[in-house]
Design a protein around this motif. Sequence first.
Motif, PDB file in Angstrom:
ATOM      1  N   GLU A 126      26.196  39.525  10.381  1.00  0.00           N
ATOM      2  CA  GLU A 126      25.336  39.015  11.447  1.00  0.00           C
ATOM      3  C   GLU A 126      25.937  39.328  12.815  1.00  0.00           C
ATOM      4  O   GLU A 126      25.230  39.773  13.736  1.00  0.00           O
ATOM      5  CB  GLU A 126      25.151  37.505  11.300  1.00  0.00           C
ATOM      6  N   GLY A 127      27.246  39.129  12.952  1.00  0.00           N
ATOM      7  CA  GLY A 127      27.917  39.423  14.212  1.00  0.00           C
ATOM      8  C   GLY A 127      27.899  40.901  14.548  1.00  0.00           C
ATOM      9  O   GLY A 127      27.652  41.290  15.695  1.00  0.00           O
ATOM     10  N   GLN A 128      28.190  41.723  13.544  1.00  0.00           N
ATOM     11  CA  GLN A 128      28.200  43.170  13.770  1.00  0.00           C
ATOM     12  C   GLN A 128      26.817  43.687  14.171  1.00  0.00           C
ATOM     13  O   GLN A 128      26.688  44.495  15.095  1.00  0.00           O
ATOM     14  CB  GLN A 128      28.687  43.873  12.505  1.00  0.00           C
ATOM     15  N   ASP A 129      25.786  43.213  13.481  1.00  0.00           N
ATOM     16  CA  ASP A 129      24.419  43.642  13.788  1.00  0.00           C
ATOM     17  C   ASP A 129      24.002  43.196  15.190  1.00  0.00           C
ATOM     18  O   ASP A 129      23.375  43.954  15.940  1.00  0.00           O
ATOM     19  CB  ASP A 129      23.436  43.072  12.760  1.00  0.00           C
ATOM     20  N   PHE A 130      24.375  41.969  15.535  1.00  0.00           N
ATOM     21  CA  PHE A 130      24.026  41.455  16.865  1.00  0.00           C
ATOM     22  C   PHE A 130      24.667  42.292  17.964  1.00  0.00           C
ATOM     23  O   PHE A 130      24.012  42.702  18.926  1.00  0.00           O
ATOM     24  CB  PHE A 130      24.472  40.000  17.001  1.00  0.00           C
ATOM     25  N   LEU A 131      25.966  42.549  17.826  1.00  0.00           N
ATOM     26  CA  LEU A 131      26.685  43.306  18.851  1.00  0.00           C
ATOM     27  C   LEU A 131      26.166  44.737  18.966  1.00  0.00           C
ATOM     28  O   LEU A 131      26.106  45.301  20.062  1.00  0.00           O
ATOM     29  CB  LEU A 131      28.188  43.304  18.552  1.00  0.00           C
ATOM     30  N   GLU A 132      25.806  45.310  17.836  1.00  0.00           N
ATOM     31  CA  GLU A 132      25.278  46.675  17.832  1.00  0.00           C
ATOM     32  C   GLU A 132      23.978  46.763  18.627  1.00  0.00           C
ATOM     33  O   GLU A 132      23.758  47.716  19.383  1.00  0.00           O
ATOM     34  CB  GLU A 132      25.057  47.138  16.391  1.00  0.00           C
ATOM     35  N   GLN A 133      23.121  45.775  18.478  1.00  0.00           N
ATOM     36  CA  GLN A 133      21.864  45.755  19.218  1.00  0.00           C
ATOM     37  C   GLN A 133      22.066  45.312  20.663  1.00  0.00           C
ATOM     38  O   GLN A 133      21.432  45.832  21.586  1.00  0.00           O
ATOM     39  CB  GLN A 133      20.870  44.815  18.525  1.00  0.00           C
ATOM     40  N   ASN A 134      22.981  44.358  20.855  1.00  0.00           N
ATOM     41  CA  ASN A 134      23.178  43.790  22.187  1.00  0.00           C
ATOM     42  C   ASN A 134      23.720  44.809  23.187  1.00  0.00           C
ATOM     43  O   ASN A 134      23.371  44.785  24.373  1.00  0.00           O
ATOM     44  CB  ASN A 134      24.132  42.597  22.098  1.00  0.00           C
ATOM     45  N   LYS A 135      24.573  45.723  22.709  1.00  0.00           N
ATOM     46  CA  LYS A 135      25.181  46.689  23.623  1.00  0.00           C
ATOM     47  C   LYS A 135      24.155  47.687  24.174  1.00  0.00           C
ATOM     48  O   LYS A 135      24.425  48.390  25.145  1.00  0.00           O
ATOM     49  CB  LYS A 135      26.317  47.442  22.937  1.00  0.00           C
ATOM     50  N   LYS A 136      22.969  47.718  23.567  1.00  0.00           N
ATOM     51  CA  LYS A 136      21.922  48.621  24.030  1.00  0.00           C
ATOM     52  C   LYS A 136      21.110  48.029  25.182  1.00  0.00           C
ATOM     53  O   LYS A 136      20.342  48.742  25.826  1.00  0.00           O
ATOM     54  CB  LYS A 136      20.975  48.964  22.874  1.00  0.00           C
ATOM     55  N   ARG A 137      21.279  46.730  25.424  1.00  0.00           N
ATOM     56  CA  ARG A 137      20.522  46.087  26.502  1.00  0.00           C
ATOM     57  C   ARG A 137      21.028  46.536  27.868  1.00  0.00           C
ATOM     58  O   ARG A 137      22.234  46.753  28.064  1.00  0.00           O
ATOM     59  CB  ARG A 137      20.626  44.561  26.414  1.00  0.00           C
ATOM     60  N   ALA A 138      20.124  46.652  28.808  1.00  0.00           N
ATOM     61  CA  ALA A 138      20.507  47.010  30.180  1.00  0.00           C
ATOM     62  C   ALA A 138      21.400  45.930  30.765  1.00  0.00           C
ATOM     63  O   ALA A 138      21.123  44.732  30.638  1.00  0.00           O
ATOM     64  CB  ALA A 138      19.245  47.176  31.033  1.00  0.00           C
ATOM     65  N   GLY A 139      22.476  46.370  31.407  1.00  0.00           N
ATOM     66  CA  GLY A 139      23.378  45.424  32.062  1.00  0.00           C
ATOM     67  C   GLY A 139      24.545  44.973  31.210  1.00  0.00           C
ATOM     68  O   GLY A 139      25.483  44.358  31.722  1.00  0.00           O
ATOM     69  N   VAL A 140      24.504  45.268  29.909  1.00  0.00           N
ATOM     70  CA  VAL A 140      25.602  44.873  29.017  1.00  0.00           C
ATOM     71  C   VAL A 140      26.607  46.014  28.924  1.00  0.00           C
ATOM     72  O   VAL A 140      26.239  47.152  28.652  1.00  0.00           O
ATOM     73  CB  VAL A 140      25.079  44.516  27.617  1.00  0.00           C
ATOM     74  N   GLN A 141      27.876  45.690  29.157  1.00  0.00           N
ATOM     75  CA  GLN A 141      28.938  46.694  29.072  1.00  0.00           C
ATOM     76  C   GLN A 141      29.903  46.313  27.958  1.00  0.00           C
ATOM     77  O   GLN A 141      30.127  45.132  27.688  1.00  0.00           O
ATOM     78  CB  GLN A 141      29.683  46.788  30.405  1.00  0.00           C
ATOM     79  N   THR A 142      30.488  47.334  27.320  1.00  0.00           N
ATOM     80  CA  THR A 142      31.386  47.121  26.184  1.00  0.00           C
ATOM     81  C   THR A 142      32.749  47.721  26.489  1.00  0.00           C
ATOM     82  O   THR A 142      32.845  48.868  26.937  1.00  0.00           O
ATOM     83  CB  THR A 142      30.814  47.764  24.904  1.00  0.00           C
ATOM     84  N   THR A 143      33.808  46.964  26.242  1.00  0.00           N
ATOM     85  CA  THR A 143      35.169  47.447  26.480  1.00  0.00           C
ATOM     86  C   THR A 143      35.730  48.063  25.197  1.00  0.00           C
ATOM     87  O   THR A 143      35.114  48.000  24.137  1.00  0.00           O
ATOM     88  CB  THR A 143      36.090  46.304  26.943  1.00  0.00           C
ATOM     89  N   ALA A 144      36.930  48.620  25.288  1.00  0.00           N
ATOM     90  CA  ALA A 144      37.564  49.270  24.141  1.00  0.00           C
ATOM     91  C   ALA A 144      37.838  48.295  23.000  1.00  0.00           C
ATOM     92  O   ALA A 144      37.842  48.676  21.827  1.00  0.00           O
ATOM     93  CB  ALA A 144      38.860  49.937  24.579  1.00  0.00           C
ATOM     94  N   SER A 145      38.061  47.029  23.317  1.00  0.00           N
ATOM     95  CA  SER A 145      38.353  46.030  22.286  1.00  0.00           C
ATOM     96  C   SER A 145      37.109  45.578  21.536  1.00  0.00           C
ATOM     97  O   SER A 145      37.202  44.913  20.506  1.00  0.00           O
ATOM     98  CB  SER A 145      39.013  44.797  22.923  1.00  0.00           C
ATOM     99  N   GLY A 146      35.934  45.911  22.056  1.00  0.00           N
ATOM    100  CA  GLY A 146      34.684  45.452  21.467  1.00  0.00           C
ATOM    101  C   GLY A 146      34.053  44.308  22.230  1.00  0.00           C
ATOM    102  O   GLY A 146      32.926  43.895  21.934  1.00  0.00           O
ATOM    103  N   LEU A 147      34.756  43.778  23.230  1.00  0.00           N
ATOM    104  CA  LEU A 147      34.198  42.724  24.071  1.00  0.00           C
ATOM    105  C   LEU A 147      32.993  43.264  24.834  1.00  0.00           C
ATOM    106  O   LEU A 147      33.037  44.353  25.399  1.00  0.00           O
ATOM    107  CB  LEU A 147      35.256  42.239  25.072  1.00  0.00           C
TER     108      LEU A 147
END
Length: 251
Positions: A126-147
């Motif tokens: 559930e967490g992996q799927d959420f983050l995978e979709q969430n990073k595609k939203r405008a304004g969301v940035q992802t760091t090297a750690s996955g944050l």
Amino acid sequence: MKKAFLIILISGTTFVCLAQSKKITAKKPVSATKTGTGIVIKSSLDSTSYAFGTSIGAGLKTTGLSTLNYEVLLKGLKDAFTGGKVLLTQQQAQQCINDALTKASLVKNKAEEAANRIKYAPIIKEGQDFLEQNKKRAGVQTTASGLQYEVLTPGSGIKPTATDSVQVHYKGTLLNGEQFDSSYDHGKPVTFTLNQVIRGWTEGLQLMPAGSKYKFFIPYNIAYGERGYGPSIPPYSTLIFEVELLKVNGK
């Protein structure tokens, strides 16, 4: 208390039996007991010795050790108990014990982690799927750690370092929207040093200028990990925080 009650019950039963029979019968000799190893318990000394052996074995088993050389174990037990010449110094013996317990603990922890990953596989996915979709939203940035983070309100103040003390307001929720903590509900902000909190906060807050408000999406491995936290945060939980950086206090 149970032991005392048992003694009284047995004594009372014996008394009744004696009163009914009105004579004392001779005690029957204790019959020999044969263990699975072929050892025969013939006396109270045998019983006591075997009882100590099972007690020591049960204690060792709780450490995670899976096997020992039992013949050498008995040799060491006998040498120490009888004052014989021991083959290892106290320092050498302690080092052997420490090494064995450390290795056993690592094996046990890996086994538990593997079992937990299977048990909590739905939460992990559930967490992996959420983050995978969430990073595609405008304004969301992802760091090297996955944050992942999103700027809700820009700030113009200084950014803290990992050793700085900061003052923040925050609200934390699970992916299902359930809130597990909020400084707003407590009625006052919290103050802490950045290197004393979860890794996701330590990293994320260093991205924030004072006066800003961010939203963090934190994978379990930089949140509370495989253990979770208390009854409110299950193991392997991806967490969402809204954080206001009110003030950087410095070191």
